[in-house]
Design a protein around this motif. Sequence first.
Motif, PDB file in Angstrom:
ATOM      1  N   GLU A 105       6.462   9.298  -3.916  1.00  0.00           N
ATOM      2  CA  GLU A 105       7.093   9.668  -2.656  1.00  0.00           C
ATOM      3  C   GLU A 105       8.534  10.141  -2.884  1.00  0.00           C
ATOM      4  O   GLU A 105       9.206   9.702  -3.804  1.00  0.00           O
ATOM      5  CB  GLU A 105       7.116   8.478  -1.677  1.00  0.00           C
ATOM      6  CG  GLU A 105       5.754   7.997  -1.235  1.00  0.00           C
ATOM      7  CD  GLU A 105       5.092   7.017  -2.191  1.00  0.00           C
ATOM      8  OE1 GLU A 105       3.992   6.555  -1.873  1.00  0.00           O
ATOM      9  OE2 GLU A 105       5.650   6.729  -3.278  1.00  0.00           O
ATOM     10  N   LEU A 106       8.999  11.037  -2.003  1.00  0.00           N
ATOM     11  CA  LEU A 106      10.386  11.494  -1.976  1.00  0.00           C
ATOM     12  C   LEU A 106      10.949  11.104  -0.620  1.00  0.00           C
ATOM     13  O   LEU A 106      10.568  11.694   0.397  1.00  0.00           O
ATOM     14  CB  LEU A 106      10.491  13.012  -2.161  1.00  0.00           C
ATOM     15  CG  LEU A 106      10.050  13.581  -3.494  1.00  0.00           C
ATOM     16  CD1 LEU A 106      10.031  15.099  -3.461  1.00  0.00           C
ATOM     17  CD2 LEU A 106      10.975  13.091  -4.601  1.00  0.00           C
ATOM     18  N   TRP A 107      11.823  10.111  -0.581  1.00  0.00           N
ATOM     19  CA  TRP A 107      12.396   9.628   0.658  1.00  0.00           C
ATOM     20  C   TRP A 107      13.887   9.925   0.656  1.00  0.00           C
ATOM     21  O   TRP A 107      14.611   9.503  -0.248  1.00  0.00           O
ATOM     22  CB  TRP A 107      12.138   8.146   0.832  1.00  0.00           C
ATOM     23  CG  TRP A 107      10.696   7.812   1.154  1.00  0.00           C
ATOM     24  CD1 TRP A 107       9.686   8.697   1.371  1.00  0.00           C
ATOM     25  CD2 TRP A 107      10.127   6.524   1.302  1.00  0.00           C
ATOM     26  NE1 TRP A 107       8.518   8.032   1.654  1.00  0.00           N
ATOM     27  CE2 TRP A 107       8.762   6.690   1.620  1.00  0.00           C
ATOM     28  CE3 TRP A 107      10.627   5.237   1.201  1.00  0.00           C
ATOM     29  CZ2 TRP A 107       7.901   5.632   1.838  1.00  0.00           C
ATOM     30  CZ3 TRP A 107       9.760   4.178   1.423  1.00  0.00           C
ATOM     31  CH2 TRP A 107       8.415   4.362   1.738  1.00  0.00           C
ATOM     32  N   SER A 134       5.256  -1.872  -6.173  1.00  0.00           N
ATOM     33  CA  SER A 134       4.779  -0.489  -6.238  1.00  0.00           C
ATOM     34  C   SER A 134       4.158  -0.227  -7.596  1.00  0.00           C
ATOM     35  O   SER A 134       4.703  -0.619  -8.627  1.00  0.00           O
ATOM     36  CB  SER A 134       5.936   0.500  -6.051  1.00  0.00           C
ATOM     37  OG  SER A 134       6.585   0.318  -4.830  1.00  0.00           O
ATOM     38  N   ILE A 135       3.004   0.449  -7.604  1.00  0.00           N
ATOM     39  CA  ILE A 135       2.321   0.754  -8.860  1.00  0.00           C
ATOM     40  C   ILE A 135       3.167   1.681  -9.721  1.00  0.00           C
ATOM     41  O   ILE A 135       3.353   1.453 -10.905  1.00  0.00           O
ATOM     42  CB  ILE A 135       0.936   1.377  -8.581  1.00  0.00           C
ATOM     43  CG1 ILE A 135       0.030   0.359  -7.888  1.00  0.00           C
ATOM     44  CG2 ILE A 135       0.295   1.883  -9.863  1.00  0.00           C
ATOM     45  CD1 ILE A 135      -1.254   0.936  -7.323  1.00  0.00           C
ATOM     46  N   ASN A 136       3.684   2.746  -9.115  1.00  0.00           N
ATOM     47  CA  ASN A 136       4.539   3.709  -9.813  1.00  0.00           C
ATOM     48  C   ASN A 136       5.844   3.867  -9.043  1.00  0.00           C
ATOM     49  O   ASN A 136       5.975   3.389  -7.921  1.00  0.00           O
ATOM     50  CB  ASN A 136       3.830   5.070  -9.929  1.00  0.00           C
ATOM     51  CG  ASN A 136       2.613   4.985 -10.820  1.00  0.00           C
ATOM     52  OD1 ASN A 136       2.691   4.577 -11.965  1.00  0.00           O
ATOM     53  ND2 ASN A 136       1.457   5.348 -10.274  1.00  0.00           N
ATOM     54  N   THR A 137       6.791   4.570  -9.634  1.00  0.00           N
ATOM     55  CA  THR A 137       8.089   4.758  -8.990  1.00  0.00           C
ATOM     56  C   THR A 137       8.034   5.867  -7.939  1.00  0.00           C
ATOM     57  O   THR A 137       7.184   6.749  -7.987  1.00  0.00           O
ATOM     58  CB  THR A 137       9.175   5.102 -10.019  1.00  0.00           C
ATOM     59  OG1 THR A 137       8.819   6.300 -10.703  1.00  0.00           O
ATOM     60  CG2 THR A 137       9.373   3.975 -11.013  1.00  0.00           C
ATOM     61  N   LYS A 161      11.275   1.265  -6.723  1.00  0.00           N
ATOM     62  CA  LYS A 161      10.067   0.489  -6.454  1.00  0.00           C
ATOM     63  C   LYS A 161      10.330  -0.436  -5.279  1.00  0.00           C
ATOM     64  O   LYS A 161      11.468  -0.774  -4.991  1.00  0.00           O
ATOM     65  CB  LYS A 161       9.644  -0.338  -7.670  1.00  0.00           C
ATOM     66  CG  LYS A 161       9.080   0.497  -8.803  1.00  0.00           C
ATOM     67  CD  LYS A 161       8.407  -0.370  -9.828  1.00  0.00           C
ATOM     68  CE  LYS A 161       7.629   0.528 -10.795  1.00  0.00           C
ATOM     69  NZ  LYS A 161       6.631  -0.232 -11.528  1.00  0.00           N
ATOM     70  N   ILE A 162       9.258  -0.856  -4.614  1.00  0.00           N
ATOM     71  CA  ILE A 162       9.304  -1.852  -3.542  1.00  0.00           C
ATOM     72  C   ILE A 162       8.536  -3.080  -4.017  1.00  0.00           C
ATOM     73  O   ILE A 162       7.508  -2.954  -4.684  1.00  0.00           O
ATOM     74  CB  ILE A 162       8.651  -1.319  -2.248  1.00  0.00           C
ATOM     75  CG1 ILE A 162       9.411  -0.119  -1.701  1.00  0.00           C
ATOM     76  CG2 ILE A 162       8.506  -2.416  -1.191  1.00  0.00           C
ATOM     77  CD1 ILE A 162      10.746  -0.434  -1.076  1.00  0.00           C
ATOM     78  N   ARG A 163       9.061  -4.263  -3.663  1.00  0.00           N
ATOM     79  CA  ARG A 163       8.347  -5.511  -3.936  1.00  0.00           C
ATOM     80  C   ARG A 163       8.166  -6.246  -2.611  1.00  0.00           C
ATOM     81  O   ARG A 163       9.104  -6.375  -1.834  1.00  0.00           O
ATOM     82  CB  ARG A 163       9.134  -6.384  -4.914  1.00  0.00           C
ATOM     83  CG  ARG A 163       8.457  -7.717  -5.189  1.00  0.00           C
ATOM     84  CD  ARG A 163       9.062  -8.470  -6.359  1.00  0.00           C
ATOM     85  NE  ARG A 163      10.448  -8.845  -6.129  1.00  0.00           N
ATOM     86  CZ  ARG A 163      11.237  -9.396  -7.055  1.00  0.00           C
ATOM     87  NH1 ARG A 163      10.770  -9.600  -8.275  1.00  0.00           N
ATOM     88  NH2 ARG A 163      12.476  -9.714  -6.769  1.00  0.00           N
ATOM     89  N   ILE A 164       6.944  -6.685  -2.357  1.00  0.00           N
ATOM     90  CA  ILE A 164       6.637  -7.507  -1.188  1.00  0.00           C
ATOM     91  C   ILE A 164       6.239  -8.881  -1.697  1.00  0.00           C
ATOM     92  O   ILE A 164       5.489  -8.999  -2.674  1.00  0.00           O
ATOM     93  CB  ILE A 164       5.521  -6.876  -0.316  1.00  0.00           C
ATOM     94  CG1 ILE A 164       5.308  -7.710   0.941  1.00  0.00           C
ATOM     95  CG2 ILE A 164       4.249  -6.664  -1.102  1.00  0.00           C
ATOM     96  CD1 ILE A 164       4.422  -7.046   1.973  1.00  0.00           C
ATOM     97  N   SER A 165       6.775  -9.925  -1.038  1.00  0.00           N
ATOM     98  CA  SER A 165       6.497 -11.306  -1.450  1.00  0.00           C
ATOM     99  C   SER A 165       6.187 -12.144  -0.225  1.00  0.00           C
ATOM    100  O   SER A 165       6.655 -11.854   0.877  1.00  0.00           O
ATOM    101  CB  SER A 165       7.722 -11.928  -2.139  1.00  0.00           C
ATOM    102  OG  SER A 165       8.171 -11.150  -3.207  1.00  0.00           O
ATOM    103  N   ASP A 166       5.420 -13.198  -0.438  1.00  0.00           N
ATOM    104  CA  ASP A 166       5.264 -14.226   0.580  1.00  0.00           C
ATOM    105  C   ASP A 166       6.651 -14.858   0.732  1.00  0.00           C
ATOM    106  O   ASP A 166       7.226 -15.342  -0.237  1.00  0.00           O
ATOM    107  CB  ASP A 166       4.229 -15.250   0.109  1.00  0.00           C
ATOM    108  CG  ASP A 166       3.998 -16.381   1.091  1.00  0.00           C
ATOM    109  OD1 ASP A 166       4.824 -16.585   2.008  1.00  0.00           O
ATOM    110  OD2 ASP A 166       2.982 -17.077   0.927  1.00  0.00           O
ATOM    111  N   ALA A 167       7.222 -14.832   1.935  1.00  0.00           N
ATOM    112  CA  ALA A 167       8.576 -15.353   2.141  1.00  0.00           C
ATOM    113  C   ALA A 167       8.681 -16.837   1.804  1.00  0.00           C
ATOM    114  O   ALA A 167       9.750 -17.316   1.427  1.00  0.00           O
ATOM    115  CB  ALA A 167       9.029 -15.094   3.574  1.00  0.00           C
ATOM    116  N   THR A 227       0.814  -1.220   0.000  1.00  0.00           N
ATOM    117  CA  THR A 227       0.000   0.000   0.000  1.00  0.00           C
ATOM    118  C   THR A 227       0.845   1.267   0.000  1.00  0.00           C
ATOM    119  O   THR A 227       0.421   2.279  -0.542  1.00  0.00           O
ATOM    120  CB  THR A 227      -0.984   0.024   1.184  1.00  0.00           C
ATOM    121  OG1 THR A 227      -0.269  -0.123   2.410  1.00  0.00           O
ATOM    122  CG2 THR A 227      -2.006  -1.101   1.061  1.00  0.00           C
ATOM    123  N   THR A 228       2.051   1.232   0.584  1.00  0.00           N
ATOM    124  CA  THR A 228       2.964   2.391   0.577  1.00  0.00           C
ATOM    125  C   THR A 228       4.393   1.886   0.600  1.00  0.00           C
ATOM    126  O   THR A 228       4.702   1.022   1.419  1.00  0.00           O
ATOM    127  CB  THR A 228       2.734   3.284   1.814  1.00  0.00           C
ATOM    128  OG1 THR A 228       1.392   3.723   1.830  1.00  0.00           O
ATOM    129  CG2 THR A 228       3.653   4.483   1.825  1.00  0.00           C
TER     130      THR A 228
END
Length: 178
Positions: free
Chosen positions: A34-36, A108-111, A93-99, A28-29
């Motif tokens: 975003e600017l981090w 992430s939908i966009n960069t 981008k961030i990727r979340i996976s089932d470990a 979701t985030t």
Amino acid sequence: SDYYDTLITDFSDALFAITAPTPAVTLTTPNGGELWATGTNQYIYWTSTNVTNVMLEYSTDGGVIWNTIIASTLASNGYYYWTIPNTPSSNCKIRISDAANTALNDVSINTFSIVLPSVIVTSPNGGESWMASSYYYIYYQSFGISSFVKIDYSINGGSSWTNIVNGASNSGSYYWYV
């Protein structure tokens, strides 16, 4: 005896199954824009269903190469507090996976951008004519600045500087008496 006479019992005609929900993870985030700033701590948020642990990865090239943030953390937490690495890029981008099954993932939908800590003056930024003995706003954007900024001005093209304030808020504006 009347109670038992009115009790009616019925059963299903056939067997049926009760199954667990389909495993799912949804980032979701951050999901774009975003600017981090490097060195700051930011939250990565997600939702999950029927997943025990998740793996988090980031990419600075739009998803071609992935770097591990954490190999396994509890999916039920729904967030991870990440210290942003010194890898500036506007194509992250961030990727979340089932470990346990990395084929089950979301990206992430966009960069978003990882930027160096900085302050950018947006006004005055050239061409303004400010009158002495008057108040004007100095506007700026700060990224990765934890508390206060120092504001100076120059009347000779940057050869020398005069201090306006040493502890201005990083809120993005300062009201200055010229």
